[in-house]
Design an enzyme around this catalytic site. Sequence first.
Site, PDB file in Angstrom:
ATOM      1  N   LYS A 120       4.911 -11.312   2.036  1.00  0.00           N
ATOM      2  CA  LYS A 120       4.117 -11.640   3.211  1.00  0.00           C
ATOM      3  C   LYS A 120       4.795 -11.182   4.499  1.00  0.00           C
ATOM      4  O   LYS A 120       5.990 -11.391   4.673  1.00  0.00           O
ATOM      5  CB  LYS A 120       3.929 -13.164   3.245  1.00  0.00           C
ATOM      6  CG  LYS A 120       2.929 -13.632   4.272  1.00  0.00           C
ATOM      7  CD  LYS A 120       2.918 -15.140   4.388  1.00  0.00           C
ATOM      8  CE  LYS A 120       2.611 -15.543   5.813  1.00  0.00           C
ATOM      9  NZ  LYS A 120       2.951 -16.906   6.124  1.00  0.00           N
ATOM     10  N   LYS A 167       8.966 -25.025   3.601  1.00  0.00           N
ATOM     11  CA  LYS A 167       9.717 -25.331   4.828  1.00  0.00           C
ATOM     12  C   LYS A 167      10.894 -26.259   4.516  1.00  0.00           C
ATOM     13  O   LYS A 167      11.985 -26.100   5.066  1.00  0.00           O
ATOM     14  CB  LYS A 167       8.791 -25.990   5.859  1.00  0.00           C
ATOM     15  CG  LYS A 167       7.958 -24.979   6.649  1.00  0.00           C
ATOM     16  CD  LYS A 167       8.772 -24.428   7.807  1.00  0.00           C
ATOM     17  CE  LYS A 167       8.086 -23.562   8.785  1.00  0.00           C
ATOM     18  NZ  LYS A 167       7.307 -22.494   8.571  1.00  0.00           N
ATOM     19  N   LYS A 213       6.393 -13.978  11.043  1.00  0.00           N
ATOM     20  CA  LYS A 213       7.350 -14.066  12.133  1.00  0.00           C
ATOM     21  C   LYS A 213       8.689 -14.556  11.613  1.00  0.00           C
ATOM     22  O   LYS A 213       9.732 -13.974  11.891  1.00  0.00           O
ATOM     23  CB  LYS A 213       6.834 -15.070  13.184  1.00  0.00           C
ATOM     24  CG  LYS A 213       5.738 -14.492  14.045  1.00  0.00           C
ATOM     25  CD  LYS A 213       5.020 -15.578  14.837  1.00  0.00           C
ATOM     26  CE  LYS A 213       3.824 -16.113  14.075  1.00  0.00           C
ATOM     27  NZ  LYS A 213       2.757 -16.654  14.898  1.00  0.00           N
TER      28      LYS A 213
HETATM   29  P1  TYM Z   1       0.097 -18.796  11.567  1.00  0.00           P
HETATM   30  O1  TYM Z   1       0.396 -18.905  13.003  1.00  0.00           O
HETATM   31  O2  TYM Z   1       1.230 -18.705  10.598  1.00  0.00           O
HETATM   32  O3  TYM Z   1      -0.832 -17.550  11.322  1.00  0.00           O
HETATM   33  C1  TYM Z   1      -2.033 -17.419  12.062  1.00  0.00           C
HETATM   34  C2  TYM Z   1      -3.101 -16.799  11.204  1.00  0.00           C
HETATM   35  O4  TYM Z   1      -2.665 -15.517  10.711  1.00  0.00           O
HETATM   36  C3  TYM Z   1      -2.747 -15.503   9.305  1.00  0.00           C
HETATM   37  N1  TYM Z   1      -1.617 -14.757   8.760  1.00  0.00           N
HETATM   38  C4  TYM Z   1      -1.752 -13.788   7.849  1.00  0.00           C
HETATM   39  N2  TYM Z   1      -2.837 -13.282   7.242  1.00  0.00           N
HETATM   40  C5  TYM Z   1      -2.646 -12.278   6.372  1.00  0.00           C
HETATM   41  N3  TYM Z   1      -1.415 -11.762   6.083  1.00  0.00           N
HETATM   42  C6  TYM Z   1      -0.289 -12.251   6.661  1.00  0.00           C
HETATM   43  N4  TYM Z   1       0.898 -11.725   6.390  1.00  0.00           N
HETATM   44  C7  TYM Z   1      -0.436 -13.306   7.596  1.00  0.00           C
HETATM   45  N5  TYM Z   1       0.435 -14.013   8.354  1.00  0.00           N
HETATM   46  C8  TYM Z   1      -0.311 -14.891   9.054  1.00  0.00           C
HETATM   47  C9  TYM Z   1      -2.681 -16.955   8.855  1.00  0.00           C
HETATM   48  O5  TYM Z   1      -3.282 -17.123   7.595  1.00  0.00           O
HETATM   49  C10 TYM Z   1      -3.453 -17.630   9.954  1.00  0.00           C
HETATM   50  O6  TYM Z   1      -4.830 -17.535   9.711  1.00  0.00           O
HETATM   51  N6  TYM Z   1      -1.261 -23.431  10.452  1.00  0.00           N
HETATM   52  C11 TYM Z   1      -1.705 -22.183  11.048  1.00  0.00           C
HETATM   53  C12 TYM Z   1      -2.184 -22.326  12.461  1.00  0.00           C
HETATM   54  C13 TYM Z   1      -3.277 -23.323  12.617  1.00  0.00           C
HETATM   55  C14 TYM Z   1      -4.636 -23.160  12.262  1.00  0.00           C
HETATM   56  C15 TYM Z   1      -5.283 -24.381  12.587  1.00  0.00           C
HETATM   57  C16 TYM Z   1      -5.359 -22.111  11.706  1.00  0.00           C
HETATM   58  C17 TYM Z   1      -3.123 -24.574  13.130  1.00  0.00           C
HETATM   59  N7  TYM Z   1      -4.342 -25.213  13.115  1.00  0.00           N
HETATM   60  C18 TYM Z   1      -6.646 -24.569  12.363  1.00  0.00           C
HETATM   61  C19 TYM Z   1      -6.727 -22.295  11.503  1.00  0.00           C
HETATM   62  C20 TYM Z   1      -7.347 -23.519  11.822  1.00  0.00           C
HETATM   63  C21 TYM Z   1      -0.543 -21.234  11.021  1.00  0.00           C
HETATM   64  O7  TYM Z   1       0.588 -21.610  10.997  1.00  0.00           O
HETATM   65  O8  TYM Z   1      -0.912 -19.934  11.117  1.00  0.00           O
END
Ligand code: TYM
Length: 329
Positions: A194, A111, A197
């Site tokens: 990957k 980031k 968004k």
């Molecule tokens: P975020 O919003 O980027 O993504 C949400 C979840 O989707 C999974 N993910 C993916 N898995 C496989 N392939 C991909 N291309 C892919 N893109 C996204 C992410 O691994 C995630 O599980 N920090 C987290 C949100 C969060 C969170 C938490 C998750 C905040 N607190 C506590 C679990 C527990 C995030 O930004 O995910």
Amino acid sequence: MDIVLSGIRSTGKLHLGNYYGALRNFIRMQEENRCYFFIADLHSLTTHPDPKMLHENVKNVLVDYLAAGIDPEKSVIYVQSDVKETIELYLYLNMHAYLGELSKTASFKEKARKQPDNVNAGLLTYPALMAADILVHRADKVPVGKDQEQHLEMTRRFARRFNNFYGVDYFKEPVAYNFGEELVKIPGLDGSGKMGKSEGNAIYLSDTPKEIEKKVKRALTDSGPTVPNSEKPDYIENLFTILRVVSTPEVVEHYENLWNRCEIRYGDLKKQLAEDIITVTAPIRERVIELSSDDTYLRKVAQEGAEKARVSAAATLKDVREIVGFKRF
Ligand code: TYM
């Protein structure tokens, strides 16, 4: 009975990566576990979203969660900012989180590289907030994609450090979870590692069949293999990775064989891929359309979810305050 917690940032609609990384398999877990699914709106603040869009984005994720099959009668579904205990725990965890380790986190470094004008403290302490989300319910299992593995490792470290510092055995060490299998990483169709968004390469659960066909058609390919059984370049392997999650094993085998015999026609592969993605997403999309206009139901779900999540979080914080040494006069 395990406590399972899954979170998704409210920076847009859910895409195939979110679905396969953090949702699809876990919908089944609702039956036998205590499941929490939450919308990480506080985490979304690190990128300074437009205030006019904040609520809309939370709503999008709530609708997608429900449309994908989360049942608010069985699971707790809530918005992160409705549970203020999370913020309090975040503060306590921050006192034991160190600059050295936080600045070395892969997500922080990425980031900081991508948004050099906005390397804020929230970005640095992002893993502590994530640990607070998880520890506030004392979760056992956290369904996540591969990209979140390091954050889970840090959560365990923060839990251990808290226990050691205060001489207690209070927090459990949660594991990143995918039904005992490897964590998944759904790639983008543009040859990147990957789907995401912010990568601008996502296929959303609410995309129309036309949009899906268009996106798949645009996927990066080449003129095809010329040597039998050759290794696939990354951008072709990516198409197969997505095919493996949306299609049947027979279909995958069929295209693997064509590849190995140098007879693959990418047009056919893409047609099949688009069709199978549409089969997975079409029922979700239909429910998205229905739910989006039902604000009364969404309000009820969010309010009831927040109440249930607060009960669990308040119990943890009562203990934590005592452990830290706060006493009422
Ligand atoms: P975020 O919003 O980027 O993504 C949400 C979840 O989707 C999974 N993910 C993916 N898995 C496989 N392939 C991909 N291309 C892919 N893109 C996204 C992410 O691994 C995630 O599980 N920090 C987290 C949100 C969060 C969170 C938490 C998750 C905040 N607190 C506590 C679990 C527990 C995030 O930004 O995910």
